[in-house]
Scaffold this active site. Sequence first.
Site, short mmCIF file in Angstrom:
data_model
loop_
_atom_site.label_atom_id
_atom_site.label_comp_id
_atom_site.label_asym_id
_atom_site.label_seq_id
_atom_site.Cartn_x
_atom_site.Cartn_y
_atom_site.Cartn_z
N ASN A 187 0.79 -1.06 -0.14
CA ASN A 187 0.08 0.01 -0.03
C ASN A 187 0.90 1.29 -0.16
OD1 ASN A 187 -2.46 -1.41 -0.36
ND2 ASN A 187 -2.59 -1.72 2.07
N ARG B 190 -17.04 1.09 -3.79
CA ARG B 190 -15.84 1.89 -3.15
C ARG B 190 -15.76 2.98 -3.99
NH1 ARG B 190 -11.00 -2.08 -3.47
NH2 ARG B 190 -10.29 -1.12 -1.86
N ASP C 56 -8.23 -4.85 6.08
CA ASP C 56 -7.26 -5.99 5.08
C ASP C 56 -7.06 -7.23 5.85
OD1 ASP C 56 -7.60 -4.53 2.98
OD2 ASP C 56 -5.76 -3.71 2.90
#
Length: 414
Positions: free
Chosen positions: A19, A118, A301
């Site tokens: 990320n 999203r 996550d």
Amino acid sequence: MIRGGNPLHGKVHISGAKNAAVAIIPAVLLVEGKCRIENIPQIKDVEAIVSILKYLGASVERPADDILEIDATGVSSYMADCEMARSMRASYYLLGALLGRFHHAHVRMPGGCDFGVRPIDLHIKGFEALGADVTIERDVVIAHAKHLFANSVYLDFPSVGATINIMLAACRTPGTTIIENAAKEPHVVDLANFLNQMGAFVRGAGTDVIRIQGVEHLGGGTYSIIPDQIEAGTYMIAVAAAGGDVVIENIIPKHMESLTAKLMEAGTIIDEMDDAIRVRSNGRLKKINLKTMPYPGFPTDLQPQMVTLLTKAEGTSVVIEGVWESRFQYVEELNRFGVDVVIADERAIIHGVEKLQGASVKATDLRAGASMIIAGLMAEGCTKVENVTHIDRGYEKLVEKLENLGASIERIHE
């Protein structure tokens, strides 16, 4: 293909954070000069974002597997509406980077994992606050501005993506931009540190108020990405689920505190070191309850992996998803192992069972794919996991790392 029942033993080295990498690599577009980025994870999402930078005209070299040298000085195009952008969620960071550099950006709508709505409305709100006009035409996000100007932006939700995109767009915009209710995740801090290393002036990352003083230009330099919090957490959960004793190396233990607390509550033995954590199983796990929340809360996550772990815990556990709606889509696959998980609204009610039975399942998204692997390690008999391209997007050498820990796992081609 996994043959379950083998406890895990040994050491595993954690890669650079996915990320962080997929935010820092687009940020190079704002830099004049060569950037050397170290501790790069070898994953599909990195390959995709690097391909897009090459498509835009950046010079990219890879002197080692975990190092990228990128010079985007010669990039002259802001048209990132290529098909590659659809393969990953983080392609939307190109919007902030291109808008910050060219005051124009054309980026195809992001893809990635499909687990509910999203939206990018908070990203658009941030860009508009900085003076940009944003439209979506035929699956392409188009942002443009005659001039960007500093402003204050309040985020209705501490969105990681919106926080990062506003930081990118603002760091070369004159004046002081303030992001209130900003996301605090470690990769937000890592991007801020990268930008500052290149000459930006970003303060407050890791708190809920970030201040960006715009600078005229950013120069090149060297930066090393932080270890991957979610990869580390996945291995911690895998050891607790399959049993064994594993030292997880190259991590920042503070980033793991919410998971560590819950694993210890469930009965796992955990010892923290300076840059490592030792995880030891200790008999059958106990039931726990948890809710996913923005950092420093429990990470969304790691929710699928944790639900999988709790399928063998004694009693009834409840897991509430507080970040993404519809993130329990994978449970239909998980129940093929003979577990007892019921979804009610945005909560999973998990009745622990004595054993899991191997099954043929598919990875419905990146983290759900990791949870199927963990279920296979826990189960009796053989498990086949399909659609592993999802897993390759975010885990470096997962099969090899698990093999080295004693798992019976192999990648097969049908």
